[in-house]
Design an enzyme around this catalytic site. Structure first.
Site, PDB file in Angstrom:
ATOM      1  N   MET A  19      24.508  -3.066 -29.155  1.00  0.00           N
ATOM      2  CA  MET A  19      24.754  -4.289 -28.390  1.00  0.00           C
ATOM      3  C   MET A  19      26.215  -4.382 -27.975  1.00  0.00           C
ATOM      4  SD  MET A  19      21.809  -5.367 -27.977  1.00  0.00           S
ATOM      5  CE  MET A  19      21.923  -6.961 -27.278  1.00  0.00           C
ATOM      6  N   ASP A  61      26.767  -1.651 -20.956  1.00  0.00           N
ATOM      7  CA  ASP A  61      26.325  -2.345 -22.171  1.00  0.00           C
ATOM      8  C   ASP A  61      27.221  -1.869 -23.306  1.00  0.00           C
ATOM      9  OD1 ASP A  61      24.959  -3.731 -24.068  1.00  0.00           O
ATOM     10  OD2 ASP A  61      23.197  -2.433 -24.093  1.00  0.00           O
ATOM     11  N   GLU A  62      28.288  -2.619 -23.593  1.00  0.00           N
ATOM     12  CA  GLU A  62      29.360  -2.264 -24.519  1.00  0.00           C
ATOM     13  C   GLU A  62      29.766  -0.791 -24.417  1.00  0.00           C
ATOM     14  OE1 GLU A  62      25.622  -1.732 -26.931  1.00  0.00           O
ATOM     15  OE2 GLU A  62      26.387  -3.344 -25.697  1.00  0.00           O
ATOM     16  N   PRO A  63      30.239  -0.368 -23.234  1.00  0.00           N
ATOM     17  CA  PRO A  63      30.572   1.050 -23.028  1.00  0.00           C
ATOM     18  C   PRO A  63      31.789   1.515 -23.821  1.00  0.00           C
ATOM     19  CG  PRO A  63      31.294  -0.259 -21.158  1.00  0.00           C
ATOM     20  CD  PRO A  63      30.497  -1.179 -22.031  1.00  0.00           C
TER      21      PRO A  63
END
Length: 516
Positions: free
Chosen positions: A457, A129-131
């Site tokens: 996010m 998740d948006e690393p």
């Protein structure tokens, strides 16, 4: 008398990039808007009710943030196309162990992606998740390539690689344009860049918006400016033919100034009308996104409000599935269908007892708001007009409903009073919770949401303040993918991609609040 102190805080809007392993078909038009289905709610609408809501409104695509088995089971046989997510907290183990990846694929995909009428149409797995967000540092992104590779290998071993494709998110903050214009855009190093003021008119596709010129092109709205920045950056990085999917885009409806249903409807209508116009004017591959996913389907009262109280009000529908405004998902002029036969708790509310000494009421309300959702009493929110002690009652009731109307949760040192008279005032709704409790139905999902930094996010475009119709907003480089990684073929090493998914290209106009 207690008051509300409004503290302006940067609001990040997210854009993420999904790089896909295999070839995707190019759509001739934006067909059937999809939605993001988040589950960060204390009393979520039952998954089967959500699926009924999706189907009744002709929503054919949904993007999930995890692989919750209750949600996936509810999508069985629905013919709705699905993207599932893998939390950042799992990347390290998936990177180091092919066996762990195989177990995840078996547990979360194999039993759902089967032949037959009851299968779930899972198209993509989003690894992380948006690393790459800069705020994470090196916490996650060193494990993305290995995790994605192991998941892909596990899909092959499970004979699912032709059905399910691997994607991974990259934040929009990896894009840099020194002049704030698309023609100068490129993947950026670790830096911070501020854009010039952008007006509300410019964001809402209004004819009165002041145009901006970039070489031989004029921009009349924020969407085109942001979208072309993505396309130009990808082209400059050696990906000139990649299709773009807008994975998250929306406008919140409460919790801050300009977060209203009327502006949300104007934004959505402007967006859809503009996309139809854009498609009609050009047949070039990258002139328009191939898919769009609205953020979000439902309000979520457990989303982090670190970026602002509006974070809990992105839904096109309220938490109980009631439409807030019109969006054309293909139903034309018909209104959106609401969720049917929703099961609520008893029609009871918790309010402040005006016959008691209220000298300690504010402190108790602040304690309640620490865990309950009081975002509607933010400046500009639907309940901001409540005077004291009405705002105290709102806080008490929010806490009471969150705790399943347990009598003890309305005690507040003897200041709480349970009533059957609805205390709602005008547009300020004192809600009654749903019978389905997160604590009893969705314990595992709650753990995942709490462990993952929900507020970030994917890529975010930021706004700091709204004065009249002008907004100062900035692009913040949260993405951890460095420019040199792009230049060295980082993406080519991982994915021979031919489209990307971009999450939320737009500035919004909100701020946080604090009860004092």
């Amino acid at each position: 008398m207690p008051s509300q102190d409004f503290k302006s805080t940067p609001i990040f809007r997210f854009i993420s990039l999904f790089l896909v392993v295999s070839v995707s078909s190019t759509l001739s038009k934006v067909e059937g808007l999809g939605v993001n289905w988040g589950t960060a709610a204390s009393h979520p609408l039952p998954p089967q009710k959500v699926v009924e809501l999706l189907k009744s409104n002709n929503i054919a695509k949904v993007k999930l943030f995890d692989a919750d088995p209750f949600v996936l089971q509810s999508l069985s046989g629905s013919s709705i196309r699905v993207t599932v997510g893998i939390p950042n907290s799992m990347l390290r183990s998936l990177n180091s162990s092919l066996k762990a990846a195989q177990s995840w694929v078996h547990d979360n995909l194999t039993r759902f992606v089967s032949d037959g009428a009851s299968r779930v149409l899972i198209d993509y797995v989003a690894v992380g998740d948006e690393p790459f967000l800069q705020s994470y540092g090196e916490q996650f992104y060193p494990f993305v390539v290995g995790a994605a590779t192991n998941i892909q290998t596990a899909l092959f071993k499970a004979n699912l690689a032709q059905k399910v494709k691997v994607v991974t998110p990259c934040s929009f903050d990896a894009f840099l344009s020194v002049s704030s214009l698309p023609s100068k855009a490129r993947f950026r190093p670790n830096s911070y860049h501020e854009n010039k003021n952008i007006s509300l008119d410019f964001a809402l596709f209004r004819e009165t918006a002041h145009a901006r010129n970039d070489t031989h092109k004029t921009y009349k709205n924020s969407f085109d400016l942001s979208y072309d920045t993505v396309v130009s950056t990808l082209s400059n990085a050696g990906f000139p033919q990649i299709d773009v999917v807008v994975g998250q885009i929306g406008w919140p409806t409460d919790g801050a100034p300009n977060a209203t249903s009327s502006l949300a409807e104007e934004f959505m209508k402007g967006l859809i009308d503009h996309l139809h116009s854009r498609l009609a004017k050009s047949s070039k591959r990258q002139d328009s996104p191939t898919e769009i996913y609205i953020f979000s389907l439902l309000d979520e009262d457990k989303r982090s409000v670190a970026a602002g109280n509006f974070e809990r009000h992105w839904g096109v529908f309220t938490f109980d599935g009631q439409a807030k405004y019109r969006v054309d998902f293909g139903q034309g002029s018909r209104k959106l269908a609401n969720a049917q036969d929703v099961q609520y708790l008893s029609p009871r509310w918790c309010v402040v007892n005006n016959n008691r000494d209220l000298s300690n009421a504010t402190a108790l309300a602040l304690d309640a708001c620490a865990s309950a959702d009081c975002s509607a009493v933010s400046p500009g929110g639907s309940c901001f007009s409540l005077s004291w002690p009405g705002n105290i009652s709102y806080a008490f009731n929010s806490y009471y409903q969150q705790h399943d109307q347990n009598a003890e949760s309305c005690d507040f040192a003897g200041l709480g009073l349970i009533t059957t008279v609805d205390p709602s005032v005008d547009s300020c709704r004192f809600f009654v919770g749903l019978r389905t409790s997160f604590s009893t139905v969705r314990t595992s999902a709650l753990f995942c949401w709490m462990m993952s930094p929900m507020v970030t996010m994917l890529l975010w475009l930021l706004t700091e303040r709204c004065v009249d119709n002008d907004v100062s907003f900035s692009n913040v480089v949260d993405g951890g993918v460095r420019a040199q990684q792009f230049e060295s073929g980082f993406f080519r090493e991982l994915f021979p991609a031919n489209f990307v998914v971009v999450h939320n290209l737009f500035p919004t106009y909100y701020a946080t609040y604090q009860l004092v």
